[in-house]
Structures are given as C-alpha cells and as structure tokens.
Design a protein around this motif. Sequence first.
Motif, PDB file in Angstrom:
ATOM      1  N   LYS A 175       0.805  -1.216   0.000  1.00 24.54           N
ATOM      2  CA  LYS A 175       0.000   0.000   0.000  1.00 24.54           C
ATOM      3  C   LYS A 175       0.845   1.275   0.000  1.00 24.54           C
ATOM      4  O   LYS A 175       0.312   2.371  -0.144  1.00 24.54           O
ATOM      5  N   LEU A 176       2.152   1.138   0.184  1.00 20.60           N
ATOM      6  CA  LEU A 176       3.028   2.317   0.198  1.00 20.60           C
ATOM      7  C   LEU A 176       3.095   2.946  -1.190  1.00 20.60           C
ATOM      8  O   LEU A 176       3.138   2.234  -2.201  1.00 20.60           O
ATOM      9  N   PRO A 177       3.134   4.293  -1.275  1.00 23.96           N
ATOM     10  CA  PRO A 177       3.307   4.956  -2.572  1.00 23.96           C
ATOM     11  C   PRO A 177       4.641   4.560  -3.203  1.00 23.96           C
ATOM     12  O   PRO A 177       5.599   4.212  -2.503  1.00 23.96           O
ATOM     13  N   LEU A 178       4.703   4.642  -4.514  1.00 26.44           N
ATOM     14  CA  LEU A 178       5.910   4.231  -5.235  1.00 26.44           C
ATOM     15  C   LEU A 178       7.140   4.995  -4.783  1.00 26.44           C
ATOM     16  O   LEU A 178       8.221   4.410  -4.595  1.00 26.44           O
ATOM     17  N   HIS A 179       6.999   6.326  -4.590  1.00 35.01           N
ATOM     18  CA  HIS A 179       8.179   7.120  -4.237  1.00 35.01           C
ATOM     19  C   HIS A 179       8.732   6.711  -2.855  1.00 35.01           C
ATOM     20  O   HIS A 179       9.942   6.759  -2.634  1.00 35.01           O
ATOM     21  N   VAL A 180       7.837   6.283  -1.946  1.00 33.27           N
ATOM     22  CA  VAL A 180       8.306   5.814  -0.634  1.00 33.27           C
ATOM     23  C   VAL A 180       9.068   4.508  -0.785  1.00 33.27           C
ATOM     24  O   VAL A 180      10.117   4.296  -0.158  1.00 33.27           O
ATOM     25  N   LYS A 181       8.554   3.615  -1.632  1.00 35.51           N
ATOM     26  CA  LYS A 181       9.251   2.348  -1.877  1.00 35.51           C
ATOM     27  C   LYS A 181      10.632   2.585  -2.494  1.00 35.51           C
ATOM     28  O   LYS A 181      11.602   1.900  -2.160  1.00 35.51           O
ATOM     29  N   GLY A 216      14.286   1.540  -1.013  1.00 33.49           N
ATOM     30  CA  GLY A 216      15.272   0.809  -1.796  1.00 33.49           C
ATOM     31  C   GLY A 216      16.596   1.530  -1.870  1.00 33.49           C
ATOM     32  O   GLY A 216      17.672   0.919  -1.765  1.00 33.49           O
ATOM     33  N   LEU A 217      16.518   2.847  -2.035  1.00 32.23           N
ATOM     34  CA  LEU A 217      17.736   3.667  -2.107  1.00 32.23           C
ATOM     35  C   LEU A 217      18.527   3.596  -0.798  1.00 32.23           C
ATOM     36  O   LEU A 217      19.738   3.354  -0.803  1.00 32.23           O
ATOM     37  N   VAL A 218      17.846   3.788   0.312  1.00 32.11           N
ATOM     38  CA  VAL A 218      18.513   3.773   1.623  1.00 32.11           C
ATOM     39  C   VAL A 218      19.085   2.386   1.919  1.00 32.11           C
ATOM     40  O   VAL A 218      20.232   2.253   2.365  1.00 32.11           O
ATOM     41  N   LEU A 219      18.310   1.344   1.647  1.00 34.49           N
ATOM     42  CA  LEU A 219      18.787  -0.019   1.887  1.00 34.49           C
ATOM     43  C   LEU A 219      19.995  -0.350   1.017  1.00 34.49           C
ATOM     44  O   LEU A 219      20.908  -1.058   1.441  1.00 34.49           O
ATOM     45  N   GLY A 220      20.010   0.173  -0.211  1.00 36.46           N
ATOM     46  CA  GLY A 220      21.141  -0.062  -1.097  1.00 36.46           C
ATOM     47  C   GLY A 220      22.418   0.539  -0.552  1.00 36.46           C
ATOM     48  O   GLY A 220      23.490  -0.088  -0.582  1.00 36.46           O
ATOM     49  N   ILE A 221      22.324   1.770  -0.031  1.00 35.49           N
ATOM     50  CA  ILE A 221      23.502   2.426   0.548  1.00 35.49           C
ATOM     51  C   ILE A 221      23.960   1.687   1.808  1.00 35.49           C
ATOM     52  O   ILE A 221      25.158   1.456   2.014  1.00 35.49           O
ATOM     53  N   ILE A 222      22.984   1.312   2.655  1.00 39.80           N
ATOM     54  CA  ILE A 222      23.330   0.578   3.887  1.00 39.80           C
ATOM     55  C   ILE A 222      24.026  -0.747   3.541  1.00 39.80           C
ATOM     56  O   ILE A 222      25.040  -1.108   4.146  1.00 39.80           O
ATOM     57  N   ARG A 247       2.825   1.566 -21.041  1.00 42.42           N
ATOM     58  CA  ARG A 247       2.513   0.428 -20.177  1.00 42.42           C
ATOM     59  C   ARG A 247       3.804  -0.303 -19.785  1.00 42.42           C
ATOM     60  O   ARG A 247       3.921  -0.818 -18.667  1.00 42.42           O
ATOM     61  N   MET A 248       4.779  -0.328 -20.679  1.00 42.54           N
ATOM     62  CA  MET A 248       6.070  -0.941 -20.357  1.00 42.54           C
ATOM     63  C   MET A 248       6.754  -0.172 -19.225  1.00 42.54           C
ATOM     64  O   MET A 248       7.385  -0.764 -18.339  1.00 42.54           O
ATOM     65  N   VAL A 249       6.619   1.154 -19.246  1.00 45.22           N
ATOM     66  CA  VAL A 249       7.182   1.979 -18.174  1.00 45.22           C
ATOM     67  C   VAL A 249       6.543   1.609 -16.840  1.00 45.22           C
ATOM     68  O   VAL A 249       7.234   1.441 -15.826  1.00 45.22           O
ATOM     69  N   ASP A 250       5.218   1.457 -16.835  1.00 51.29           N
ATOM     70  CA  ASP A 250       4.510   1.076 -15.602  1.00 51.29           C
ATOM     71  C   ASP A 250       5.012  -0.263 -15.071  1.00 51.29           C
ATOM     72  O   ASP A 250       5.196  -0.445 -13.856  1.00 51.29           O
ATOM     73  N   THR A 251       5.232  -1.206 -15.979  1.00 51.50           N
ATOM     74  CA  THR A 251       5.694  -2.542 -15.575  1.00 51.50           C
ATOM     75  C   THR A 251       7.083  -2.476 -14.948  1.00 51.50           C
ATOM     76  O   THR A 251       7.350  -3.101 -13.908  1.00 51.50           O
ATOM     77  N   ILE A 252       7.980  -1.708 -15.579  1.00 49.17           N
ATOM     78  CA  ILE A 252       9.348  -1.580 -15.062  1.00 49.17           C
ATOM     79  C   ILE A 252       9.343  -0.877 -13.706  1.00 49.17           C
ATOM     80  O   ILE A 252      10.058  -1.277 -12.780  1.00 49.17           O
ATOM     81  N   MET A 253       8.525   0.151 -13.580  1.00 42.51           N
ATOM     82  CA  MET A 253       8.496   0.923 -12.342  1.00 42.51           C
ATOM     83  C   MET A 253       7.953   0.120 -11.172  1.00 42.51           C
ATOM     84  O   MET A 253       8.242   0.428 -10.017  1.00 42.51           O
ATOM     85  N   ALA A 280       8.933  -2.677 -10.375  1.00 47.16           N
ATOM     86  CA  ALA A 280      10.110  -3.322  -9.769  1.00 47.16           C
ATOM     87  C   ALA A 280      11.208  -2.315  -9.449  1.00 47.16           C
ATOM     88  O   ALA A 280      12.311  -2.712  -9.057  1.00 47.16           O
ATOM     89  N   ALA A 281      10.923  -1.024  -9.603  1.00 46.92           N
ATOM     90  CA  ALA A 281      11.944   0.014  -9.409  1.00 46.92           C
ATOM     91  C   ALA A 281      12.612  -0.019  -8.034  1.00 46.92           C
ATOM     92  O   ALA A 281      13.830   0.155  -7.950  1.00 46.92           O
ATOM     93  N   PRO A 282      11.881  -0.228  -6.933  1.00 49.71           N
ATOM     94  CA  PRO A 282      12.553  -0.229  -5.622  1.00 49.71           C
ATOM     95  C   PRO A 282      13.683  -1.257  -5.532  1.00 49.71           C
ATOM     96  O   PRO A 282      14.761  -0.963  -5.007  1.00 49.71           O
ATOM     97  N   PHE A 283      13.456  -2.465  -6.069  1.00 46.80           N
ATOM     98  CA  PHE A 283      14.513  -3.488  -6.053  1.00 46.80           C
ATOM     99  C   PHE A 283      15.682  -3.068  -6.931  1.00 46.80           C
ATOM    100  O   PHE A 283      16.849  -3.204  -6.551  1.00 46.80           O
ATOM    101  N   PHE A 284      15.376  -2.571  -8.123  1.00 47.08           N
ATOM    102  CA  PHE A 284      16.433  -2.148  -9.041  1.00 47.08           C
ATOM    103  C   PHE A 284      17.261  -1.005  -8.443  1.00 47.08           C
ATOM    104  O   PHE A 284      18.478  -0.958  -8.592  1.00 47.08           O
ATOM    105  N   VAL A 285      16.591  -0.063  -7.784  1.00 38.29           N
ATOM    106  CA  VAL A 285      17.291   1.067  -7.162  1.00 38.29           C
ATOM    107  C   VAL A 285      18.217   0.569  -6.051  1.00 38.29           C
ATOM    108  O   VAL A 285      19.345   1.055  -5.898  1.00 38.29           O
ATOM    109  N   PHE A 286      17.749  -0.399  -5.276  1.00 36.28           N
ATOM    110  CA  PHE A 286      18.592  -1.013  -4.248  1.00 36.28           C
ATOM    111  C   PHE A 286      19.879  -1.564  -4.875  1.00 36.28           C
ATOM    112  O   PHE A 286      20.987  -1.311  -4.399  1.00 36.28           O
TER     113      PHE A 286
END
Length: 469
Positions: free
Chosen positions: A3-9, A13-19, A239-245, A247-253
Amino acid sequence: MKKLPLHVKIIIGLVLGIIWAFISSALGWNQFTIDWIDPFGQIFIRLLKFIAVPLVLFSIIDGVSGLNDTSKLGRMGAKTLGLYLVSTVTAITVGLLIVNFIAPGSHIDDAQRMKNRISYELWVQNTPGVEVKDGKNFLNDPAYADLVMEMSDGQELAAQQQTVEDKVALAKKQKEVPPLQFVVDMVPENIILSISDNKLMLQVIFFAIFFGITLAVVPNDKGAPVKNFISSINEVFLRMVDTIMAAAPFFVFALLAGVVAKMADSPAEVFQIFRGLGSYTITVLLGLGVMLFAFYPLVTSTFIKKISYKKFFKILSPAQFLAFSTSSSAATLPVTMECVEDGMGVSKNVSSFVLPIGATVNMDGTSLYLAIATVFLAQLHFVDLSLSQQLVIVLTATMGSIGTAAVPGASLVMLIIIIQTVGLNPAWIAIIFPVDRILDMTRTVANITGDATVATLIASSEGELRAED
C-alpha cells in the motif's frame, strides 16, 4: 508494504542499497555486491534507456500530430527554449554567487594552495598560447624561490590519468567545431542510426517533430490510420514503463549498492573521499538545494495556484529519486513524463514536446555544477578569476549545456571545455573525480525538476493544464 506509494518504496530501496554497500565493504563482500547485485542495477538503466528513445519518438509524433493549430507549435517551441534559457542562466548565476561567497577552494592549507599555484604557473610556462589569468607571477617572487625549485627540480609535471587525457582530447575536438555545427548535427542523415544511438536524441526529436507536423497537415482520411497506429504504440511503451516501475525499488537497491561498492573498499575510504573534497561537495549541494527547494517549487506555486509547495514534491518525487539513482535525464524521461501528465495535469501534447527537448538541452543542475567546479579549481590554485572571466563561464556553460549528453559523466567533457576557455589546466578535473559520481546523481535531480517545471508553466500558459486537482 504493497500500500506504500511508489516514491516511498524507491526511497526505502535507495537507503537499503547504501546501507548494504557499507555493510558489504565492512565485511569484505564488495566483490560479491559488484558481481551479483550491481548487474541488476545496470539492467534497470538499460531497460529505461531502450524505452526512452522510442517513447520520445512516438510521444512527440502523437502529440504534435494532434495539434489542430500548427502555429501553436512554433509559439510553444519559442516559449520552451526561452524558459529553458532563463532557468539555465539562473542556475549558473546561483552557482557563481554561492561559490564566490563560500570560496570552497580556499578552505585547504595555504601552503598546499601555493604549491598548486606554482604548479599552475609552471604549466602555463610550458603550454604555448596560454597566459596566467590573473596577471600575478609567483615564479619570479624571491619569497617562493625554494618552493619553485622544489616543484620544478627533479619533478616533471604529474602524468595524468588516461581518462583525463581522453576527455581532454574529446573536449579539444568539440571546441574546434564551427559555431553552427550543433544545428547541422540536429538533422539526421539516417534516422535508423539516430534511433539506435542514445547520444543522437536531438536528431530523433527533429525527425519526430517534422514527421508530426507533416502528419497533422495530411488529409484526415489518409492520416487517421497512421495517427491511430502511432497512438497505440505510444500506449504500449507507456505500459512498459509502468511494468518496469513496479520493480523500481529493487532495481534502485541494486544500483545504489553497486555505485557505493565501486567507490571504495571500506566505509573509511568512502568517508575519506568526501572529507577531502567536503567544502566543494557542500557548495555544489547547497547550490542545487537552492534550485530544488526554492526556485522551482516557488516559481511553480506562484504561477499555478493549484500546485502547492508540498504537492510539487509529492508529484515529482518518483522521478526525482529515479534520477538520483540513474544519473541520467534520458533514462528518467519516461517516469518524468508520467509524473507531469498524471500529477501536474499537463496535457500529453505539451509533455511529449517539452520534456524530451528538456532532457536533451536543459541541464540546470549540470550548468550550476560546471560554474562551481571551475571557480573551485581556480581557487584551489590561488587563481583569482575576474568578473569578465566568470561571465565567460556563464556564456560557455549556457551554450555547452545544449550539447551535453543526458548520460552519466558527460558533463566532465563540458567542464574541460570551460576550464580551457578561461585558460586553466584541464587536467585539474582529476581532482574532483572522487566525488563526481555522487554529485552527478544529485545534479540530475535538478535537471529533470527544471524540465518538469518548464513543462508545467508552458502547459498553463497554453491552456493545456487540467483545472482539477
């Protein structure tokens, strides 16, 4: 979590990646991170890049061909270039004001700065056609005779990294081109080749606008099937952009973990890198902060009452965090378009025209960085740049930002051109290499925020902005 908004996810992912990167470097797992986690970050960038060019192509054609009044396109084009020029000059001016006020280059030991100065004058002495910019001469000052002897005796000027040499050669090549060459380069010789090369985005935009205008004036009975085909393809890519996004939190990590892991082998080395160039880094971040947290949101909320300061960031945050992760305006373009259309209420006609152009020619964050970096390097070598020389930086950075590729690291070539234009040593860019990657990530956020701001203002002025919240 769902239920979290995309930008929060993405933030998570960004913070976890740095950690993770700091933990892996502390435990000696850096190679594992680079081999098994970083590749997913590279895949993410590739996914966004391969979508960016066809999305630009079909969205511009779709938007331009839908304009009933073709004269509106010329008016919108003039506004677009005018506002991009204003925002770029503003960014450079902010950068110069801040770097002159803080003077980050003067925050290191004066003895080291004097060594840098002597090194600079020795370089001038051995470089034909170059003069000391501030008219001072420490080589002949008896007070520094021993230092001059130490710097010149038994020492050759430091051999620079191959990376620097390559970029200097490329910058020299760019400086020698005729003044209108960038206009010539906008016209493609082979559109298929242009589409296959991300560096030729301007040619794709030129073709798309030309094709769209022509399609708009073709009789509807012949043009309608083509318009429907273009519109359908455009929807598929969106629609391809929506699909990629999704999974964006994992990719950003994965992307952030890889970036930090490649910077140093231990957390102490990472902190050391930033401590050595701390004042410079803070100055650049402060300048970018003024643009991001003052100029863009205040201008937008002033002219468009329905978009408050808080709402501005809520709408654009997915694109901003993605820009930070990828360091590429072009790779972030599909998400920027989605945020501007769905959140700001900008029509597709405007967003598909203004944003692709902005991703190519509007580099506010990069221009600000170029101004600060040039003056910082001069300060570091005890070189006082005059007002006229700093105005040259404004002009060169403004014109140069048009040709700066929307990919990571391209601004270093532009920095060399500016440094050479004001008569400084281009090899100095090696000094700021260690922190360039993280600053590149941050200035890309300013670049795409500037694009979104201009697109929203133009939509408002053209009556292409949805009235409802």
